[in-house]
Write an enzyme that holds these catalytic residues in place. Structure first.
Site, PDB file in Angstrom:
ATOM      1  N   LYS A   1       0.845  -1.204   0.000  1.00 28.13           N
ATOM      2  CA  LYS A   1       0.000   0.000   0.000  1.00 28.13           C
ATOM      3  C   LYS A   1       0.874   1.246   0.000  1.00 28.13           C
ATOM      4  O   LYS A   1       1.922   1.273   0.659  1.00 28.13           O
ATOM      5  CB  LYS A   1      -0.906  -0.030   1.238  1.00 28.13           C
ATOM      6  CG  LYS A   1      -1.976   1.052   1.287  1.00 28.13           C
ATOM      7  CD  LYS A   1      -2.872   0.864   2.510  1.00 28.13           C
ATOM      8  CE  LYS A   1      -4.001   1.876   2.583  1.00 28.13           C
ATOM      9  NZ  LYS A   1      -4.864   1.646   3.768  1.00 28.13           N
TER      10      LYS A   1
ATOM     11  N   SER B   1      -9.743   1.346   2.828  1.00 30.00           N
ATOM     12  CA  SER B   1      -8.919   2.174   1.962  1.00 30.00           C
ATOM     13  C   SER B   1      -7.816   1.415   1.218  1.00 30.00           C
ATOM     14  O   SER B   1      -7.246   1.951   0.268  1.00 30.00           O
ATOM     15  CB  SER B   1      -8.267   3.287   2.800  1.00 30.00           C
ATOM     16  OG  SER B   1      -7.426   2.735   3.793  1.00 30.00           O
TER      17      SER B   1
ATOM     18  N   SER C   1      -9.718  -1.125   7.044  1.00 27.08           N
ATOM     19  CA  SER C   1      -9.230  -0.938   5.672  1.00 27.08           C
ATOM     20  C   SER C   1      -8.510  -2.118   5.047  1.00 27.08           C
ATOM     21  O   SER C   1      -8.195  -2.067   3.867  1.00 27.08           O
ATOM     22  CB  SER C   1      -8.303   0.272   5.607  1.00 27.08           C
ATOM     23  OG  SER C   1      -9.077   1.428   5.509  1.00 27.08           O
TER      24      SER C   1
HETATM   25  N1  GLN Z   1     -13.090   3.582   6.391  1.00 23.66           N
HETATM   26  C1  GLN Z   1     -12.491   4.030   7.626  1.00 23.66           C
HETATM   27  C2  GLN Z   1     -12.127   5.488   7.500  1.00 23.66           C
HETATM   28  O1  GLN Z   1     -12.418   6.052   6.512  1.00 23.66           O
HETATM   29  C3  GLN Z   1     -11.311   3.207   7.978  1.00 23.66           C
HETATM   30  C4  GLN Z   1     -10.139   3.491   7.153  1.00 23.66           C
HETATM   31  C5  GLN Z   1      -8.953   2.693   7.561  1.00 23.66           C
HETATM   32  O2  GLN Z   1      -9.058   1.632   8.203  1.00 23.66           O
HETATM   33  N2  GLN Z   1      -7.799   3.204   7.223  1.00 23.66           N
HETATM   34  O3  GLN Z   1     -11.550   6.077   8.352  1.00 23.66           O
END
Ligand code: GLN
Length: 493
Positions: A87, A162, A186
């Protein structure tokens, strides 16, 4: 071309690939060449999945040559020659680290994350950096400044986020293992949407050194695998205490794959699995419920005892997460100011420079989080929001402690309330936040959790989530492995 089923070497498990390289049956350069070819097949051009942001084919070739040299020296490498995608918020030398943001542009880190150094040490080939929601804020990878990633099962749908790019890199068969990051789900949520395995380890199990901070008390590096075994092997290679991360914990790393056996007929005898009622609300999609019930029945037939349990503060997790995470983010993202980090905009006063750099560099969701976080931390609101959220966070964590203390070893839940949704379908940020309703609790409590494929609804993958007590990854993986084996092709049907 089948977008989700690779053939040749890319259909071989990571452990078997590493073994093949170690005994000289597989040339790591040939494996890399197949990986590059697959990348071009699924990624490039219009209709490509847009899973990758940067590729380093030359660097990967050099690394493959070095692996061959190490093989000749009998240097043991559990990931010998295995290509891994990373990532784009995990620092790598040579390759840029942009966090999916315009503000970082083509930034290249002067140092490497501990997880990356460990992967290299294990013989892995860092193949490329993957697309993501800007600064890991989002659940669909649509918040990337570099365009959305598409789901290989249906390219009109999101891959989740994400870490959508890493999930797709594995689901489309480019790599067997990829790194992602988790703050609220994510890794698990995109794993569920893409039909692959995703693990978020215990907080402190994997060093965060070199992971660009979003919300430090919730951030984790996590691992995607095509199978439970691939993901376990990846986790094993990066876990462990690190002097460069004071929150990493000095406990021996268990060989996660050692306990993964289905030799006996009842491999899960003695394991108690709880089904928390709060994760199966009446409103839950009927088909997702049915697949979770089927998984529970299989676990029972493998010897586990299934119990209904309760985690009463579950419904507070999203409100608490969206106070704590933006609060920490507003502080962590202060460094992107055009002076310390970030592409500088504006030649006028310092203030004008700050304003232009940040308002032009950050996307809408990141700005929303910074505003929200600054608000909940400001004088007069700190006690009302931030302190209160921290107190409720304790209650959420205590729910898990109580359940695990009552003799339950593992929890089984759906990973997400829905399957992958169409690109552009969720426009209200609050609706997007609800994607993490079943995953954010594990980040708030710091416990390990994972998602694995348990079936399909209308052709789209569904993930089942397993959660365990702190540092009980080995047992969680044992259960996941047994379930994966018993489901066989059903997991993808
Ligand atoms: N969807 C969650 C957010 O937008 C979690 C994102 C993540 O785990 N980085 O914060």
């Amino acid at each position: 071309m089948n977008r989700t089923l690779p053939d040749g070497l890319l259909a071989v498990s990571a452990a078997a690939l590493a073994h093949g390289v170690t005994v000289g049956d597989i040339d790591p350069r040939a494996l890399l060449a197949e990986t590059v070819a697959r990348f071009h097949e699924v990624h490039a051009g219009t209709g490509g999945l847009n899973a990758f942001l940067h590729l380093d084919v030359d660097g990967a070739r050099n690394a493959a040559t070095m692996v061959s040299a190490r093989v000749l020296r009998d240097d043991p490498m559990p990931l010998a020659g295995v290509p891994v995608a990373v990532k784009d918020n995990i620092a790598t030398l040579r390759l840029p680290t942009t966090c999916g943001s315009r503000i970082l542009g083509d930034y290249v880190s002067p140092y490497e994350a501990t997880a990356i150094a460990r992967l290299r040490e294990a013989g892995a080939i860092i193949f490329g950096k993957t697309n993501m929601d800007e600064f890991a804020m989002g659940s669909s990878t649509e918040n990337s400044a570099f365009g959305p990633t598409k789901n290989p099962h249906d390219d009109a749908r999101v891959p989740g986020g994400s870490s959508g790019g890493s999930a797709v890199a594995v689901a489309a068969g480019v790599v067997r293992i990829a790194l992602g990051s988790e703050t609220g789900g994510s890794v698990r949520q995109p794993a569920a949407f893409c039909g692959v395995v995703g693990i978020k380890p215990t907080y402190g199990r994997v060093s965060r050194h070199g992971l660009v901070a979003f919300a430090s008390s919730l951030d984790h590096i996590g691992v995607f695998g095509r199978t439970v075994d691939d993901a376990a092997l990846g986790l094993e290679s990066i876990a462990g205490v690190d002097p460069l991360d004071a929150t990493s914990i000095d406990r021996p790393v268990v060989g996660y794959r050692d306990g993964m056996s289905v030799e006996s007929e009842q491999p899960l005898a003695g394991i108690v699995i709880g089904k928390p009622v709060e994760y199966f609300p009446d409103s839950l999609d009927r088909n997702i419920r049915t697949l979770c019930d089927r998984a529970a029945n299989i676990l029972q037939s493998l010897g586990a005892e299934i119990r209904d349990v309760s985690l009463p503060h579950t419904d507070l997790s999203i409100p608490v997460y969206y106070v704590v995470a933006p609060a920490e983010a507003s502080s962590n993202l202060a460094r992107f100011d055009g002076v310390r980090f970030g592409a500088r905009k504006g030649e006028g006063s310092l203030r004008e420079m700050y304003e232009r750099t940040r308002s032009e560099g950050f996307g809408a969701e990141v700005i929303r989080r910074i505003l929200l976080g600054t608000y909940v931390l400001s004088a007069g609101y700190y006690d009302a929001y931030y302190r209160r959220a921290q107190a409720v966070r304790e209650l959420i964590a205590a729910d898990f402690t109580t359940v695990f203390a009552s003799g339950v070893h593992i929890l089984l839940t759906p990973t997400t309330p829905t399957t992958a949704f169409p690109l552009g379908a969720v426009s209200d940020p609050y609706d997007m936040y609800l994607s993490d309703i079943f995953t954010a609790t594990a980040n708030l409590a710091g416990i390990p959790a994972m998602s694995l494929p348990i079936g399909r609804v209308n052709g789209l993958p569904v993930g089942g989530q397993l959660l365990a007590a702190h540092f009980d990854e080995a047992r969680m993986l044992r259960v996941a492995y047994a379930l994966e084996r018993a489901l066989g092709d059903e997991a993808h049907r």
